[in-house]
Design a protein around this motif. Sequence first.
Motif, short mmCIF file in Angstrom:
data_model
loop_
_atom_site.label_atom_id
_atom_site.label_comp_id
_atom_site.label_asym_id
_atom_site.label_seq_id
_atom_site.Cartn_x
_atom_site.Cartn_y
_atom_site.Cartn_z
N LYS A 1 0.75 -1.12 -0.02
CA LYS A 1 0.05 -0.12 0.01
C LYS A 1 0.99 1.34 -0.01
CE LYS A 1 -4.09 -2.00 2.13
NZ LYS A 1 -4.02 -3.24 2.21
N LEU A 2 1.93 1.32 -0.70
CA LEU A 2 2.80 2.50 -1.01
C LEU A 2 2.61 3.11 -2.39
CD1 LEU A 2 6.29 0.96 0.18
CD2 LEU A 2 4.50 2.40 1.44
N THR A 3 2.59 4.31 -2.26
CA THR A 3 2.81 5.13 -3.53
C THR A 3 4.01 5.46 -4.03
OG1 THR A 3 1.97 7.11 -2.78
CG2 THR A 3 0.18 5.45 -3.34
N GLY A 4 4.03 6.13 -5.22
CA GLY A 4 5.32 6.62 -5.73
C GLY A 4 5.59 6.54 -7.10
N CYS A 5 6.89 6.54 -7.35
CA CYS A 5 7.45 5.98 -8.76
C CYS A 5 8.77 5.80 -8.77
CB CYS A 5 7.34 7.44 -9.79
SG CYS A 5 8.08 8.71 -9.10
N SER B 1 -1.89 14.12 -3.21
CA SER B 1 -2.73 13.83 -4.08
C SER B 1 -2.45 12.55 -4.74
CB SER B 1 -2.97 14.96 -5.16
OG SER B 1 -1.78 15.05 -5.72
N GLU B 2 -1.02 11.90 -4.56
CA GLU B 2 -0.81 10.77 -5.31
C GLU B 2 -1.40 9.52 -4.82
OE1 GLU B 2 3.48 9.80 -6.53
OE2 GLU B 2 3.26 9.14 -4.38
N LYS B 3 -1.83 8.62 -5.67
CA LYS B 3 -2.70 7.48 -5.55
C LYS B 3 -1.94 5.89 -6.01
CE LYS B 3 -5.95 10.21 -3.98
NZ LYS B 3 -5.99 10.59 -2.70
N LEU B 4 -1.14 6.25 -6.98
CA LEU B 4 -0.51 5.06 -7.16
C LEU B 4 0.93 5.10 -7.28
CD1 LEU B 4 -2.62 4.93 -10.59
CD2 LEU B 4 -3.07 3.51 -8.58
N PHE B 5 1.48 3.83 -7.82
CA PHE B 5 2.83 3.75 -7.70
C PHE B 5 2.99 3.34 -9.40
CE2 PHE B 5 7.04 1.74 -8.10
CZ PHE B 5 7.72 2.38 -7.07
N SER B 6 4.26 4.27 -9.75
CA SER B 6 4.31 4.24 -11.13
C SER B 6 5.74 4.19 -11.89
CB SER B 6 3.64 5.39 -12.04
OG SER B 6 4.37 6.65 -11.62
N ILE B 7 6.01 3.56 -12.80
CA ILE B 7 7.23 3.41 -13.51
C ILE B 7 7.64 4.40 -14.43
CG2 ILE B 7 8.75 2.21 -14.83
CD1 ILE B 7 7.41 -0.39 -13.47
N LYS B 8 8.48 5.28 -14.52
CA LYS B 8 8.75 6.21 -15.34
C LYS B 8 9.75 6.10 -16.31
CE LYS B 8 6.61 9.74 -12.59
NZ LYS B 8 6.49 11.21 -12.14
#
Length: 89
Positions: A29-33, A82-89
């Motif tokens: 349950k972590l968000t970020g990138c 406001s961040e809701k997801l974890f993404s790969i950039k």
Amino acid sequence: MVRKLLVISGNVQDGGIRYFAQMNASSLKLTGCTRRGSGGTVEIELQGEEANINKLIEKLKAGNGFFTVDNIEVKDIEVNPSEKLFSIK
């Protein structure tokens, strides 16, 4: 809630560490990138409960057989509410 920047060095550019981080961050349950850093590093921003961030750091240190972590530099950074997801950039 806290937010951390991890700068990870080792054999990490081509071993699937970014996908490994995404899968495990989501389960914790972590968000970020995550993104490729300079000089062969990988950078990961993580936001959530500090205990869960520490769990992910331990999983990253253990690796998955395809990448090897030599060092993880951890810095506190500003929370993004406001961040809701974890993404790969």
